[in-house]
Design a protein around this motif. Sequence first.
Motif, short mmCIF file in Angstrom:
data_model
loop_
_atom_site.label_atom_id
_atom_site.label_comp_id
_atom_site.label_asym_id
_atom_site.label_seq_id
_atom_site.Cartn_x
_atom_site.Cartn_y
_atom_site.Cartn_z
N GLN A 1 0.84 -1.20 0.00
CA GLN A 1 0.00 0.00 0.00
C GLN A 1 0.88 1.26 0.00
O GLN A 1 0.62 2.20 -0.74
N VAL A 2 1.93 1.24 0.80
CA VAL A 2 2.85 2.37 0.88
C VAL A 2 3.64 2.50 -0.44
O VAL A 2 3.90 3.61 -0.89
N THR A 3 3.97 1.37 -1.04
CA THR A 3 4.69 1.39 -2.31
C THR A 3 3.92 2.18 -3.35
O THR A 3 4.48 3.03 -4.05
N HIS A 4 2.64 1.95 -3.45
CA HIS A 4 1.80 2.65 -4.41
C HIS A 4 1.85 4.16 -4.17
O HIS A 4 2.04 4.94 -5.11
N THR A 5 1.72 4.57 -2.94
CA THR A 5 1.74 6.00 -2.59
C THR A 5 3.08 6.63 -2.93
O THR A 5 3.14 7.71 -3.53
N TYR A 6 4.17 5.96 -2.57
CA TYR A 6 5.49 6.56 -2.79
C TYR A 6 5.95 6.47 -4.24
O TYR A 6 6.74 7.29 -4.69
N ARG A 7 5.43 5.52 -5.00
CA ARG A 7 5.71 5.50 -6.43
C ARG A 7 5.06 6.73 -7.09
O ARG A 7 5.65 7.39 -7.93
N ALA A 8 3.86 7.08 -6.65
CA ALA A 8 3.19 8.28 -7.15
C ALA A 8 3.97 9.53 -6.73
O ALA A 8 4.14 10.46 -7.53
N ARG A 9 4.45 9.57 -5.50
CA ARG A 9 5.25 10.71 -5.04
C ARG A 9 6.53 10.85 -5.85
O ARG A 9 6.97 11.96 -6.12
N LEU A 10 7.12 9.73 -6.22
CA LEU A 10 8.33 9.77 -7.05
C LEU A 10 8.03 10.44 -8.39
O LEU A 10 8.76 11.33 -8.83
#
Length: 124
Positions: free
Chosen positions: A41-50
């Motif tokens: 779940q966090v991966t999805h959020t931080y991929r978007a932030r990247l």
Amino acid sequence: MTREDLAAMLGGQTTACGPARDALRSGGAFVIWDGLVPANQVTHTYRARLRITQKRGQQTQALAATVNILDQAGDALLRIGRIDAADTSWTFMLFLNATTTAVIACTAVARPNPASSRSSIDPG
């Protein structure tokens, strides 16, 4: 968790860990939030932030590496923490294991200069 306990956990997981440790030891504010979140779940959020930070040209530290580490963690449960540098120049996000005994990854985003974001219009 004490400041020194957290500082001791910030090793070489990513290149942002050293600066995060320095910010912590220099009086930066920190918090480790209660609750667990699945890494995917966090991966999805931080991929978007990247993608967003790259598009804006915003300075980051180890954001791509953190996304990769989080992706490899799969559905493991994590705790999330944050360190704000005392001079407010950087915000560090920490991802710890479920028992809060190890930092898995660390990333940072440069914060905008407050002076440059103020309006040039004098309200008085």
